[in-house]
Every structure is written in C-alpha cells, then in structure tokens.
Design a protein around this motif. Structure first.
Motif, PDB file in Angstrom:
ATOM      1  N   UNK A 126       0.839  -1.210   0.000  1.00 56.35           N
ATOM      2  CA  UNK A 126       0.000   0.000   0.000  1.00 56.35           C
ATOM      3  C   UNK A 126       0.869   1.254   0.000  1.00 56.35           C
ATOM      4  N   UNK A 127       1.955   1.228   0.777  1.00 56.63           N
ATOM      5  CA  UNK A 127       2.830   2.405   0.831  1.00 56.63           C
ATOM      6  C   UNK A 127       3.476   2.672  -0.526  1.00 56.63           C
ATOM      7  N   UNK A 128       3.880   1.615  -1.227  1.00 59.49           N
ATOM      8  CA  UNK A 128       4.485   1.784  -2.553  1.00 59.49           C
ATOM      9  C   UNK A 128       3.434   2.287  -3.549  1.00 59.49           C
ATOM     10  N   UNK A 129       2.214   1.747  -3.450  1.00 57.96           N
ATOM     11  CA  UNK A 129       1.117   2.208  -4.314  1.00 57.96           C
ATOM     12  C   UNK A 129       0.895   3.708  -4.142  1.00 57.96           C
ATOM     13  N   UNK A 130       0.868   4.164  -2.900  1.00 61.25           N
ATOM     14  CA  UNK A 130       0.620   5.580  -2.633  1.00 61.25           C
ATOM     15  C   UNK A 130       1.792   6.442  -3.111  1.00 61.25           C
ATOM     16  N   UNK A 131       2.993   5.931  -2.967  1.00 61.81           N
ATOM     17  CA  UNK A 131       4.157   6.686  -3.426  1.00 61.81           C
ATOM     18  C   UNK A 131       4.157   6.855  -4.941  1.00 61.81           C
ATOM     19  N   UNK A 132       3.745   5.827  -5.643  1.00 64.60           N
ATOM     20  CA  UNK A 132       3.698   5.917  -7.100  1.00 64.60           C
ATOM     21  C   UNK A 132       2.724   7.005  -7.534  1.00 64.60           C
ATOM     22  N   UNK A 133       1.607   7.075  -6.836  1.00 66.70           N
ATOM     23  CA  UNK A 133       0.626   8.098  -7.155  1.00 66.70           C
ATOM     24  C   UNK A 133      -0.024   7.860  -8.504  1.00 66.70           C
TER      25      UNK A 133
ATOM     26  N   UNK B  90       8.139   3.496 -10.953  1.00 67.36           N
ATOM     27  CA  UNK B  90       7.837   2.367 -11.834  1.00 67.36           C
ATOM     28  C   UNK B  90       6.434   1.826 -11.572  1.00 67.36           C
ATOM     29  N   UNK B  91       5.662   1.651 -12.640  1.00 64.07           N
ATOM     30  CA  UNK B  91       4.280   1.205 -12.502  1.00 64.07           C
ATOM     31  C   UNK B  91       4.192  -0.197 -11.919  1.00 64.07           C
ATOM     32  N   UNK B  92       5.140  -1.063 -12.267  1.00 69.14           N
ATOM     33  CA  UNK B  92       5.021  -2.476 -11.920  1.00 69.14           C
ATOM     34  C   UNK B  92       5.332  -2.782 -10.461  1.00 69.14           C
ATOM     35  N   UNK B  93       6.033  -1.907  -9.770  1.00 64.69           N
ATOM     36  CA  UNK B  93       6.502  -2.243  -8.426  1.00 64.69           C
ATOM     37  C   UNK B  93       5.345  -2.555  -7.490  1.00 64.69           C
ATOM     38  N   UNK B  94       4.388  -1.677  -7.372  1.00 58.78           N
ATOM     39  CA  UNK B  94       3.282  -1.924  -6.444  1.00 58.78           C
ATOM     40  C   UNK B  94       2.390  -3.056  -6.946  1.00 58.78           C
ATOM     41  N   UNK B  95       2.280  -3.210  -8.257  1.00 55.59           N
ATOM     42  CA  UNK B  95       1.443  -4.276  -8.821  1.00 55.59           C
ATOM     43  C   UNK B  95       1.898  -5.644  -8.312  1.00 55.59           C
ATOM     44  N   UNK B  96       3.199  -5.900  -8.410  1.00 55.71           N
ATOM     45  CA  UNK B  96       3.735  -7.190  -7.964  1.00 55.71           C
ATOM     46  C   UNK B  96       3.618  -7.349  -6.446  1.00 55.71           C
ATOM     47  N   UNK B  97       3.847  -6.254  -5.713  1.00 53.15           N
ATOM     48  CA  UNK B  97       3.740  -6.302  -4.248  1.00 53.15           C
ATOM     49  C   UNK B  97       2.309  -6.546  -3.802  1.00 53.15           C
ATOM     50  N   UNK B  98       1.349  -5.914  -4.491  1.00 50.07           N
ATOM     51  CA  UNK B  98      -0.062  -6.114  -4.158  1.00 50.07           C
ATOM     52  C   UNK B  98      -0.491  -7.555  -4.456  1.00 50.07           C
ATOM     53  N   UNK B  99      -0.002  -8.102  -5.567  1.00 54.31           N
ATOM     54  CA  UNK B  99      -0.298  -9.509  -5.888  1.00 54.31           C
ATOM     55  C   UNK B  99       0.201 -10.439  -4.785  1.00 54.31           C
ATOM     56  N   UNK B 100       1.440 -10.202  -4.342  1.00 53.40           N
ATOM     57  CA  UNK B 100       2.035 -11.045  -3.297  1.00 53.40           C
ATOM     58  C   UNK B 100       1.272 -10.897  -1.984  1.00 53.40           C
ATOM     59  N   UNK B 101       0.908  -9.660  -1.646  1.00 51.91           N
ATOM     60  CA  UNK B 101       0.180  -9.410  -0.391  1.00 51.91           C
ATOM     61  C   UNK B 101      -1.179 -10.097  -0.407  1.00 51.91           C
TER      62      UNK B 101
ATOM     63  N   UNK C   6      -6.242  -4.209  -0.167  1.00 52.49           N
ATOM     64  CA  UNK C   6      -5.280  -4.678  -1.176  1.00 52.49           C
ATOM     65  C   UNK C   6      -6.014  -5.088  -2.454  1.00 52.49           C
ATOM     66  N   UNK C   7      -7.186  -5.713  -2.292  1.00 53.15           N
ATOM     67  CA  UNK C   7      -7.958  -6.140  -3.473  1.00 53.15           C
ATOM     68  C   UNK C   7      -8.334  -4.964  -4.369  1.00 53.15           C
ATOM     69  N   UNK C   8      -8.844  -3.888  -3.762  1.00 59.08           N
ATOM     70  CA  UNK C   8      -9.280  -2.760  -4.605  1.00 59.08           C
ATOM     71  C   UNK C   8      -8.089  -2.054  -5.245  1.00 59.08           C
ATOM     72  N   UNK C   9      -6.979  -1.952  -4.522  1.00 63.06           N
ATOM     73  CA  UNK C   9      -5.795  -1.307  -5.103  1.00 63.06           C
ATOM     74  C   UNK C   9      -5.230  -2.141  -6.249  1.00 63.06           C
ATOM     75  N   UNK C  10      -5.243  -3.462  -6.081  1.00 60.88           N
ATOM     76  CA  UNK C  10      -4.795  -4.342  -7.172  1.00 60.88           C
ATOM     77  C   UNK C  10      -5.756  -4.236  -8.351  1.00 60.88           C
ATOM     78  N   UNK C  11      -7.050  -4.106  -8.043  1.00 64.30           N
ATOM     79  CA  UNK C  11      -8.038  -3.912  -9.106  1.00 64.30           C
ATOM     80  C   UNK C  11      -7.749  -2.661  -9.912  1.00 64.30           C
TER      81      UNK C  11
END
Length: 459
Positions: free
Chosen positions: A182-189, A196-207, A217-222
C-alpha cells in the motif's frame, strides 16, 4: 528539584522509539482526517491490530491537548496487546509505555513519566540480554511504518523504508506485506511518472496471495489491473471486495475511483453517495463525487456534440450539463469547507467555476491556492496547468496561458502536468507561427520548448 527531574525525563524520552520521536506531525496534516480513517479501520477491519489505531489516536489527542483521552486510548491499546497471543508482547508494550511517559511529561506529571520511562528501559535491557533485539526492531519498524503510512500517505517514503527493514526480519509477515504494498502504491501516485508502474502491482499480488481477505489490497490491485488495460480482472476484484466490506468508507473511495475511470459514472456516484451518508463531513468523499460529475459532464458534452452533428436538439444535454456542473460545485465547496488546505479540491473548484462562467470566483480561487503555504511542487504544476487551460479556453488569452504553462515546465518534477504543459506550449507555438512566421512570441515559445528538450536529453 522538579525542574531537574523534568529535564532528566526529557533526556530519557528523546532516546525512546515511539510516536513522539518519529516526526509524524507536519503542517500539512489534517488531524480530523487521520482520526476519521482510524475510526473507520477500528469499525470495519479485523481486530488483530487495533492497538496500533489506539496508539495513533492517543498521539492525535495529545496534538489537540486532550491528554486524558490520550491516556484512555493507551489503556485500550495495552488491554488489547495483553489479550493477544504473541511472543512480541513486551516489545509492543515498550512503545505504549514510551507514549505514556511522553503524555505524562506534557501533563507535567513527572513522577508518572519517570515510572513509565523506567518500564521502557527495563524492556529494552531484557530484550537485549536475551538476544531478542530483532523482536524489538521488528515491532518498532512495523509500528513506525504503519504510523507514517496513516499520517502521510503517498507524501512520505519513510513508511516504505520502515516496512522494508521490518520485512528483512520477517519476510512473510501478512500485515507487513500488505502495508508495504500500500505504501508503494501511494508513493507511485496516480499522476506521477517517475515511479515504476510495476513495483506496487507485484507487491499487491504477493500481499493478496498471503491474505486473500484483505479488501483494501484487493481494490488497489483492481485499480492496477485497470492501469494495465485488464479492467475485467480489476472489476472482479473490486466487486469481490465490495461484497466483503460494503460499508467501509475508505474502501468505497477506491471502488468509486475504479468505476469513474471505467466510465461507470452513475455506479460511482451511487457508491460515493452511500459513503457520504455514513461520513457526511468527509472532504475526500465530496471531492470524489465532484470528480464523478466532472466525468459525467465530459460524457454529456460528447453526446451533445454527436446530436448536433445529426441536427438533433441538444437542449436536454445542456440542462443536464448545467445540473452536473452545479452538483460538482456543491461538492467541491463542501470539500474545501471541511478541509481548508485541500489544494486539489480548490483547483478543481476554480476549474468548475470557469465552466459555470463564474470567472471572478475562479480567479479568486486560483490566487488563493497560489498564496497557500502547504502547496507541493506537483500541486503547483497542476495549479498553473489548470489556470493556463482556463485562460486559454475560458478567457481566450494566449499570453496568460503561455505564462502559466511555462511556470509548470520550470518546476522539474516529471509529472503528467508537466507533459501536458509542454504539449500545450508546442501546439501554441506552432499555431502562433502558422499565423505569422516572424511572430516574436511564437518563436520565443518554440525556443523555450526546444531548450527544455535539450536539457532533458542532457539529464
């Protein structure tokens, strides 16, 4: 003697790892917003880590001078920790006791403060002696990361660093992996190009793999799937999360964001209207509703344009657009009423006043934002971009528009705002030169854009 004791306590307090020494507070912070989010988490999310919310509520109450309420929240935190089955109870309590000590210091109850400071020191010594220093470090980094994420969102990368350090000590920790993602997602903005777009995507998948029930996590990954043009997968996650926690206002904001970006504007309005009934003073919910009406305005304008091409009446569309503009203004006025420092909402409000041909009000808002103290570099870019577009489209002033677009470009943050400003400048330069090949303003503007391109190549 009391002054000596107070100085002695202050010296000990500064060495403690807790909310009072993590530099959580800054001038941009909206305490009410933070507390609303914490109350929502206590009400709608799992009970396992509520002690963290209570710790933070103790700190926010301290900021407001409500020391008795702060102590009550620390007691709740302490009670919950003592009920948990965990090997890290003492490390968790060390943070709470440090918070107690700070609050008693501020209450000028020095003896009580020293008593809790002593408890903290004893826990530190015990954990160090039994080779449990990593336990203490893990709890400290986790708690600090969670606190920074709650207080600062995408504006602080310190939360990300804390979660990284904690994960080195416990890589498969479920809660930490979620918080880190979530923190990486928010930092990407949403508007920033430099992450990098992919960083939070992979982290959210793992979480989500570690905790399939984590609806945030589900809605952010969505939303990330939506970014990758895989909206079908994203929608499945969004609707699954909505079924599991249908009343959580924080989550509903992201659900509505997905719907709005997907063109499901009416669905987004329904979701946000429901959320505002639960939380009518939420500035962010009102802002999101306004953005939905903005999207609706754009869709209605396209429909009106098509009808005009077919020589059909556009009267109904004109009335609907006027109604949507009015509703957007209403919600944006509410947003800035409930949060006086809500820069993005002010900018959107100025833009909407422009649509309503209330130019004087628009200018007043633009000037107000320009003079605000809490405006970030990215927000300054957005301000000047929207202001420039307002001057170009509403006031038909190329000169003023160019001046504002240049202000965007002068700020070196690599955002979509800067990219759009460059595009505007290039288009305007070509248009001016097409009218007069020797036009000084057009040639200077073209040179300005060319110089920026050269600087980017050299960078």
């Amino acid at each position: 003697m009391s002054e000596v004791l107070k100085n002695s306590l202050k010296s000990r307090l500064m060495k403690m790892k807790c909310h009072f020494t993590w530099n959580l507070f800054d001038t941009e912070m909206d305490i009410e917003k933070v507390e609303d989010r914490l109350y929502d988490q206590i009400q709608f999310l799992a009970a396992v880590h509520k002690y963290r919310m209570y710790n933070l509520l103790a700190f926010t109450n301290h900021l407001k001078g409500n020391y008795e309420e702060a102590i009550q929240y620390l007691r709740k935190a302490e009670e919950q920790i003592n009920e948990m089955e965990s090997d890290n109870t003492e490390a968790k309590n060390a943070i709470i006791y440090a918070n107690y000590s700070w609050i008693f210091y501020h209450k000028n109850q020095i003896i009580n403060g020293l008593r809790y400071a002593k408890k903290v020191r004893e826990i530190y010594k015990a954990l160090e002696c039994h080779d449990k220093l990593n336990v203490l470090l893990f709890e400290t980094y986790s708690e600090q990361g969670f606190s920074l994420l709650t207080f600062h969102g995408r504006h602080s990368d310190r939360a990300k660093e804390c979660f990284q350090r904690a994960l080195e000590l416990d890589p498969e920790n479920v809660e930490l992996n979620s918080s880190y993602a979530i923190s990486v997602y928010k930092l990407e903005g949403y508007n920033c190009l430099k992450k990098p777009l992919d960083e939070s995507f992979l982290l959210l998948q793992h979480a989500l793999k570690l905790n399939p029930k984590d609806t945030v996590v589900k809605v952010l990954l969505g939303l990330k799937y939506q970014d990758l043009n895989e909206s079908k997968k994203g929608l499945a996650l969004i609707e699954e999360a909505l079924r599991e926690t249908p009343d959580f206002p924080y989550l509903l904001r992201y659900v509505a964001k997905f719907y709005r970006r997907e063109g499901m504007t009416n669905e987004a309005i329904i979701v946000l209207s429901e959320a505002t009934r639960t939380n009518p003073t939420s500035s962010h919910l009102h802002h999101q509703l306004a953005m939905c009406y903005k999207k609706k305005i754009m869709a209605l304008k396209e429909c009106a344009k098509r009808s005009k091409l077919h020589l059909e009446s556009t009267k109904n569309y004109t009335e609907e657009i006027a109604d949507a503009v009015s509703r957007a203004i209403f919600h944006l006025e509410k947003a800035v009423e409930y949060k006086k420092t809500f820069v993005i909402a002010y900018i959107a409000l100025a833009c909407m006043y422009g649509r309503a041909k209330q130019y004087l009000k628009a200018e007043e808002i633009f000037q107000k934002v320009l003079n605000m103290d809490n405006v970030t570099e990215e927000e300054k870019q957005e301000l000047h971009l929207v202001w420039g577009q307002h001057e170009l489209c509403r006031r038909n002033s190329e000169t003023e528009a160019v001046r504002h677009f240049k202000e965007v470009i002068k700020i070196r943050c690599l955002t979509v705002f800067r990219r759009y400003a460059l595009q505007h400048c290039k288009s305007l330069a070509k248009e001016i030169i097409s009218r007069n090949a020797l036009d000084k303003a057009g040639l200077e503007l073209l040179d300005f854009v060319h110089q920026d391109d050269q600087e980017n190549i050299n960078d």
